[in-house]
Write a protein that holds these residues in place. Structure first.
Motif, PDB file in Angstrom:
ATOM      1  N   GLU A 101       0.884  -1.165   0.031  1.00 34.29           N
ATOM      2  CA  GLU A 101      -0.027  -0.138  -0.123  1.00 34.29           C
ATOM      3  C   GLU A 101       0.810   1.279  -0.112  1.00 34.29           C
ATOM      4  N   HIS A 102       0.596   2.350  -0.676  1.00 33.02           N
ATOM      5  CA  HIS A 102       1.016   3.582  -0.662  1.00 33.02           C
ATOM      6  C   HIS A 102       0.860   4.205   0.707  1.00 33.02           C
ATOM      7  N   VAL A 103       1.473   5.217   1.212  1.00 31.56           N
ATOM      8  CA  VAL A 103       1.296   5.683   2.270  1.00 31.56           C
ATOM      9  C   VAL A 103      -0.095   6.375   2.520  1.00 31.56           C
TER      10      VAL A 103
ATOM     11  N   ASP B 249       1.523  -9.723  10.379  1.00 30.66           N
ATOM     12  CA  ASP B 249       0.351 -10.096  10.933  1.00 30.66           C
ATOM     13  C   ASP B 249      -1.048  -9.638  10.014  1.00 30.66           C
ATOM     14  N   GLY B 250      -0.592  -8.271   9.859  1.00 34.88           N
ATOM     15  CA  GLY B 250      -1.921  -7.649   8.988  1.00 34.88           C
ATOM     16  C   GLY B 250      -1.879  -7.669   7.415  1.00 34.88           C
ATOM     17  N   GLY B 251      -0.677  -8.323   7.032  1.00 37.41           N
ATOM     18  CA  GLY B 251      -0.830  -8.887   5.616  1.00 37.41           C
ATOM     19  C   GLY B 251      -0.413  -7.626   4.721  1.00 37.41           C
ATOM     20  N   ARG B 252       0.539  -6.741   5.032  1.00 36.89           N
ATOM     21  CA  ARG B 252       0.741  -5.525   4.263  1.00 36.89           C
ATOM     22  C   ARG B 252       2.252  -4.817   4.399  1.00 36.89           C
ATOM     23  N   VAL B 253       2.421  -4.385   3.841  1.00 34.81           N
ATOM     24  CA  VAL B 253       3.761  -3.366   3.718  1.00 34.81           C
ATOM     25  C   VAL B 253       3.167  -2.160   3.249  1.00 34.81           C
ATOM     26  N   VAL B 254       3.627  -0.812   3.909  1.00 34.44           N
ATOM     27  CA  VAL B 254       3.413   0.427   3.556  1.00 34.44           C
ATOM     28  C   VAL B 254       4.737   1.169   2.991  1.00 34.44           C
ATOM     29  N   ILE B 255       4.479   1.417   1.711  1.00 32.13           N
ATOM     30  CA  ILE B 255       5.744   2.063   0.741  1.00 32.13           C
ATOM     31  C   ILE B 255       5.332   3.407   0.464  1.00 32.13           C
ATOM     32  N   ASP B 256       6.536   4.215   1.076  1.00 35.49           N
ATOM     33  CA  ASP B 256       6.726   5.752   0.633  1.00 35.49           C
ATOM     34  C   ASP B 256       7.651   5.903  -0.348  1.00 35.49           C
ATOM     35  N   PRO B 257       7.272   6.062  -1.862  1.00 40.62           N
ATOM     36  CA  PRO B 257       8.166   5.877  -2.661  1.00 40.62           C
ATOM     37  C   PRO B 257       8.550   7.173  -3.344  1.00 40.62           C
ATOM     38  N   PRO B 258       9.840   7.386  -3.547  1.00 37.24           N
ATOM     39  CA  PRO B 258      10.198   8.640  -4.096  1.00 37.24           C
ATOM     40  C   PRO B 258       9.514   8.778  -5.633  1.00 37.24           C
ATOM     41  N   ALA B 259       9.462   9.874  -6.105  1.00 39.43           N
ATOM     42  CA  ALA B 259       8.863  10.093  -7.415  1.00 39.43           C
ATOM     43  C   ALA B 259       9.903   9.279  -8.261  1.00 39.43           C
ATOM     44  N   GLY B 260       9.000   8.656  -9.268  1.00 40.52           N
ATOM     45  CA  GLY B 260       9.694   7.976 -10.393  1.00 40.52           C
ATOM     46  C   GLY B 260      10.041   6.444 -10.087  1.00 40.52           C
ATOM     47  N   LEU B 261       9.861   5.864  -8.956  1.00 41.01           N
ATOM     48  CA  LEU B 261      10.523   4.815  -8.137  1.00 41.01           C
ATOM     49  C   LEU B 261       9.303   3.693  -8.776  1.00 41.01           C
ATOM     50  N   LEU B 262       8.075   3.832  -8.778  1.00 37.39           N
ATOM     51  CA  LEU B 262       7.099   2.938  -9.422  1.00 37.39           C
ATOM     52  C   LEU B 262       6.902   3.021 -10.925  1.00 37.39           C
ATOM     53  N   ALA B 263       6.596   1.880 -11.462  1.00 37.00           N
ATOM     54  CA  ALA B 263       6.205   1.847 -13.023  1.00 37.00           C
ATOM     55  C   ALA B 263       5.275   2.814 -12.906  1.00 37.00           C
ATOM     56  N   SER B 264       4.257   2.900 -12.345  1.00 36.30           N
ATOM     57  CA  SER B 264       2.827   3.525 -12.627  1.00 36.30           C
ATOM     58  C   SER B 264       3.154   5.092 -12.535  1.00 36.30           C
ATOM     59  N   ASP B 265       4.284   5.365 -12.019  1.00 40.39           N
ATOM     60  CA  ASP B 265       4.827   7.029 -12.076  1.00 40.39           C
ATOM     61  C   ASP B 265       5.095   7.327 -13.334  1.00 40.39           C
ATOM     62  N   ALA B 266       5.466   6.497 -14.278  1.00 43.17           N
ATOM     63  CA  ALA B 266       5.919   6.824 -15.631  1.00 43.17           C
ATOM     64  C   ALA B 266       4.894   7.640 -16.333  1.00 43.17           C
ATOM     65  N   ALA B 267       3.657   7.287 -16.114  1.00 41.61           N
ATOM     66  CA  ALA B 267       2.514   7.715 -17.018  1.00 41.61           C
ATOM     67  C   ALA B 267       2.023   9.229 -16.364  1.00 41.61           C
ATOM     68  N   ASN B 268       2.565   9.306 -15.176  1.00 45.94           N
ATOM     69  CA  ASN B 268       2.236  10.858 -14.686  1.00 45.94           C
ATOM     70  C   ASN B 268       3.489  11.638 -14.686  1.00 45.94           C
ATOM     71  N   MET B 269       4.526  11.357 -15.309  1.00 48.49           N
ATOM     72  CA  MET B 269       5.786  12.254 -15.313  1.00 48.49           C
ATOM     73  C   MET B 269       5.846  13.153 -16.332  1.00 48.49           C
ATOM     74  N   VAL B 270       6.211  14.324 -16.175  1.00 52.29           N
ATOM     75  CA  VAL B 270       6.164  15.332 -17.408  1.00 52.29           C
ATOM     76  C   VAL B 270       7.770  15.529 -17.669  1.00 52.29           C
ATOM     77  N   ALA B 271       8.034  15.500 -18.889  1.00 48.33           N
ATOM     78  CA  ALA B 271       9.400  15.516 -19.369  1.00 48.33           C
ATOM     79  C   ALA B 271       9.600  16.863 -19.793  1.00 48.33           C
ATOM     80  N   SER B 272      10.734  17.418 -19.361  1.00 45.43           N
ATOM     81  CA  SER B 272      11.175  18.697 -19.539  1.00 45.43           C
ATOM     82  C   SER B 272      11.957  19.019 -20.858  1.00 45.43           C
TER      83      SER B 272
END
Length: 191
Positions: free
Chosen positions: A104-106, A151-174
């Motif tokens: 899960e994201h934070v 025990d809760g069956g989860r990890v929480v991730i606080d990814p920096p911008a660009g780490l996740l593949a799903s971030d690529a669609a939201n990135m703006v190239a300068s």
């Protein structure tokens, strides 16, 4: 369940010594002269430690069952394993405990599922299979993975911008990052 203590690396010297790729935080406790360790594959062992030394942060061992370089080289890639025990250490997880956890994201957004743990030279990484099916390696450090709730069956991730593949669609190239313009005139620009 068996846990990997170390993976046998290359032969070192002529008297059967091998380098180890450690998978334990307490090698001095696990690797003592006289200790007999099971192996994976089981057909390679068990192996009894006859010499143990640390040099510049690297561990080298020799086994009674491999007393020359040829025999030691034949053990390359074999894993030394022990039976899992209950461990009360906080912030210590085994790879089998992490596999299958929900990521899960934070902010609570579902990111995917943890497929495993890989040991890289700098640090361990979680293998995250994102909702899209993309595979992402997430550095397993507290700043990026602040919560592991087995025990809760989860990890929480606080990814920096660009780490996740799903971030690529939201990135703006300068212009600086997409190579569209360098600010210099080229022959193509003049035509």
């Amino acid at each position: 369940m068996q846990l990997t203590v170390a993976r046998i690396g290359r032969a070192h010297g002529l008297r059967g010594e091998v380098a180890l790729e450690l998978r334990t935080d307490s090698p001095a406790r696990r690797l003592e002269v006289g200790a007999t360790l099971a192996t994976d594959p089981a057909s390679a062992g068990p192996l009894t430690l006859t010499r143990v030394r640390e040099q510049h942060g690297r561990w080298f061992v020799a086994f009674a069952e491999a007393d020359d370089r040829t025999a030691a080289e034949a053990l390359r890639g074999v894993e030394l394993v022990v039976e899992a025990t209950a461990d009360a250490e906080e912030d210590a997880w085994y790879p089998h405990e992490l596999s299958g956890l929900r990521a899960e994201h934070v902010d609570g957004t579902a990111l995917g599922t943890i497929a495993g743990l890989e040991h890289l030279p700098a640090h361990d990484v979680l293998v995250l299979v994102e909702e899209s099916g993309d595979r992402t390696l997430v550095p397993f450090v507290r700043a990026i993975v602040p919560v592991v709730d087995v025990d809760g069956g989860r990890v929480v991730i606080d990814p920096p911008a660009g780490l996740l593949a799903s971030d690529a669609a939201n990135m703006v190239a300068s212009e600086e990052t997409d190579g569209a313009s360098s600010g210099r005139d080229t022959d193509a620009d003049k035509a």
